[in-house]
Design a protein around this motif. Structure first.
Motif, PDB file in Angstrom:
ATOM      1  N   GLU A 221       0.825  -1.220   0.000  1.00 22.99           N
ATOM      2  CA  GLU A 221       0.000   0.000   0.000  1.00 22.99           C
ATOM      3  C   GLU A 221       0.856   1.267   0.000  1.00 22.99           C
ATOM      4  O   GLU A 221       0.525   2.250  -0.670  1.00 22.99           O
ATOM      5  N   VAL A 222       1.944   1.243   0.792  1.00 24.65           N
ATOM      6  CA  VAL A 222       2.790   2.440   0.913  1.00 24.65           C
ATOM      7  C   VAL A 222       3.495   2.748  -0.412  1.00 24.65           C
ATOM      8  O   VAL A 222       3.740   3.919  -0.737  1.00 24.65           O
ATOM      9  N   ARG A 223       3.777   1.687  -1.197  1.00 20.49           N
ATOM     10  CA  ARG A 223       4.387   1.895  -2.517  1.00 20.49           C
ATOM     11  C   ARG A 223       3.456   2.747  -3.385  1.00 20.49           C
ATOM     12  O   ARG A 223       3.886   3.616  -4.119  1.00 20.49           O
ATOM     13  N   GLN A 224       2.158   2.479  -3.287  1.00 23.23           N
ATOM     14  CA  GLN A 224       1.195   3.220  -4.109  1.00 23.23           C
ATOM     15  C   GLN A 224       0.816   4.572  -3.499  1.00 23.23           C
ATOM     16  O   GLN A 224       0.500   5.516  -4.207  1.00 23.23           O
ATOM     17  N   GLN A 225       0.807   4.603  -2.173  1.00 23.32           N
ATOM     18  CA  GLN A 225       0.347   5.808  -1.477  1.00 23.32           C
ATOM     19  C   GLN A 225       1.239   6.020  -0.247  1.00 23.32           C
ATOM     20  O   GLN A 225       0.997   5.426   0.810  1.00 23.32           O
ATOM     21  N   PRO A 226       2.278   6.839  -0.355  1.00 22.23           N
ATOM     22  CA  PRO A 226       3.273   6.952   0.720  1.00 22.23           C
ATOM     23  C   PRO A 226       2.689   7.292   2.104  1.00 22.23           C
ATOM     24  O   PRO A 226       3.254   6.885   3.117  1.00 22.23           O
ATOM     25  N   ASP A 227       1.584   8.030   2.153  1.00 17.45           N
ATOM     26  CA  ASP A 227       1.041   8.365   3.475  1.00 17.45           C
ATOM     27  C   ASP A 227      -0.113   7.426   3.871  1.00 17.45           C
ATOM     28  O   ASP A 227      -0.963   7.775   4.695  1.00 17.45           O
ATOM     29  N   PHE A 228      -0.113   6.215   3.314  1.00 19.75           N
ATOM     30  CA  PHE A 228      -1.202   5.258   3.573  1.00 19.75           C
ATOM     31  C   PHE A 228      -1.379   4.984   5.075  1.00 19.75           C
ATOM     32  O   PHE A 228      -2.490   4.999   5.602  1.00 19.75           O
TER      33      PHE A 228
END
Ligand code: KG4
Ligand code: ZN
Length: 334
Positions: A221-228
């Protein structure tokens, strides 16, 4: 009769308590804040801090109880399980005091004492089933008498507390993460994310797969959205907590199929978790079984539970000699 001073030093809490005739008169704990800087308990630092705090803590426990040293009938200490260097500090202090006062020693098993914490405030009927959940242990204990108990299931990898602390670390929360997950989970949706609930043997537990599943999920998830993580912290905490609780409850229910308990009890630091306390209470209502949970001060490591265990050992004449050794891997089952 008897009046006993008990000392607990198995991990990162230096604690002393006085029990008189089975009633707790004082319970003083010095918690070691230093470990949070390191993300976990550092054994060498724990031993040093115990050494620093033990005299003051014992003195405060005696003072609060209004007991003079020469009125004591015995000195109890935690023999294990726990960190070797930490246990040595408590045992050596207890031995020195017992020698100086010419009083007997009582060596207490820390895990047994967690179970006995339930007897401090409640009249628990036997046989009963206790779920002990702490930073180092997760056990189902079948209790048939005041001092008679055996472990019927336990974790094969991480303890429940470690599952909280390690997943909290993945979320960027400081050590110990358990209480923080609990707090954040209260505002989150427990059904938002699904994580692995690893299976172990019949009545055993496994938590390391959950930690791995959370790690892979977050990395993706963090790869797609750093502030996940920041955006979803509350739902993540609620979902992780829900998974841990459901693993714990499932095996507790499984044990009840073969062990005819008259009551359910909880013990250990993780029993401070508000979601677990609620779920355990609801389970009792569903199964029509009384549920007992110690108050917070007797859930986390404390000397009152060591004192309660020592009280029953005193009545049974179960004393230790000056040649007693620490048992860092001491099991309830012997
Ligand atoms: O029994 P304990 O004080 O020490 C050991 O003997 O291990 O348990 C400490 C553990 C830690 O892992 C901590 O994160 C966890 O208990 N804990 C909690 C909560 N309060 C303490 N875990 C979840 N929710 C809490 N409210
Ligand atoms: Zn403990």
């Amino acid at each position: 009769m008897p009046v006993i001073l008990a000392i607990e030093s198995s991990c990162d809490d230096t604690s002393a308590a006085v029990i008189a005739d089975g009633i707790i008169c004082s319970n003083i704990t010095a918690t070691q804040a230093i470990h949070s800087e390191w993300g976990g308990v550092v054994p060498e630092l724990a031993s040093r801090a115990h050494q620093q705090h033990i005299s003051v803590t014992v003195h405060a426990a005696l003072q609060e109880a209004g007991i003079e040293l020469d009125s004591l009938d015995a000195i109890a200490f935690t023999q294990g399980p726990g960190l070797a260097g930490a246990l040595l500090v408590g045992m050596s202090f207890a031995k020195g005091l017992a020698l100086a006062l010419n009083k007997p020693l009582i060596a207490v098993n820390h895990m047994r004492a967690h179970v006995m914490a339930n007897y401090i405030e409640h009249d628990v009927p036997n046989p009963h089933l206790c779920l002990t959940v702490s930073g180092g242990h997760t056990q189902l204990v079948w209790v048939t008498g005041d001092t008679k108990m055996q472990v019927i299931g336990e974790t094969i990898d991480d303890a429940a507390g470690e599952a909280f602390d390690k997943t909290a670390k993945l979320l960027g929360l400081p050590y110990p993460g358990g209480p923080l997950i609990d707090k954040l989970a209260q505002k989150g949706n427990p059904n938002r994310f699904t994580f692995a609930s690893p299976k172990a043997g019949q009545l055993d537990f496994s938590f390391s797969g959950l930690k791995t599943s959370v790690r892979y999920f977050l990395e993706k998830e963090v790869r797609q959205q750093p502030d996940f993580i920041e955006r979803n912290k509350e739902d993540l905490c609620a979902s992780i907590q829900q998974t841990i609780i459901s693993i714990l409850l499932k095996q507790t229910q499984q044990a009840l199929q073969t062990y005819p308990a008259k009551a359910l009890t909880l013990a250990g630091g993780v029993s401070a978790n508000s979601g677990l306390r609620r779920a355990f209470g609801e389970l009792g209502v569903t199964l029509n079984l009384p549920v007992f949970i110690p108050s917070m001060q007797y859930c986390t490591d404390n000397a009152a539970m060591i004192a309660k265990s020592a009280h029953y050992q005193f009545l049974e004449g179960d004393f230790a000699g000056q040649d007693a050794e620490i048992l860092p891997r001491f099991s309830i089952n012997g």
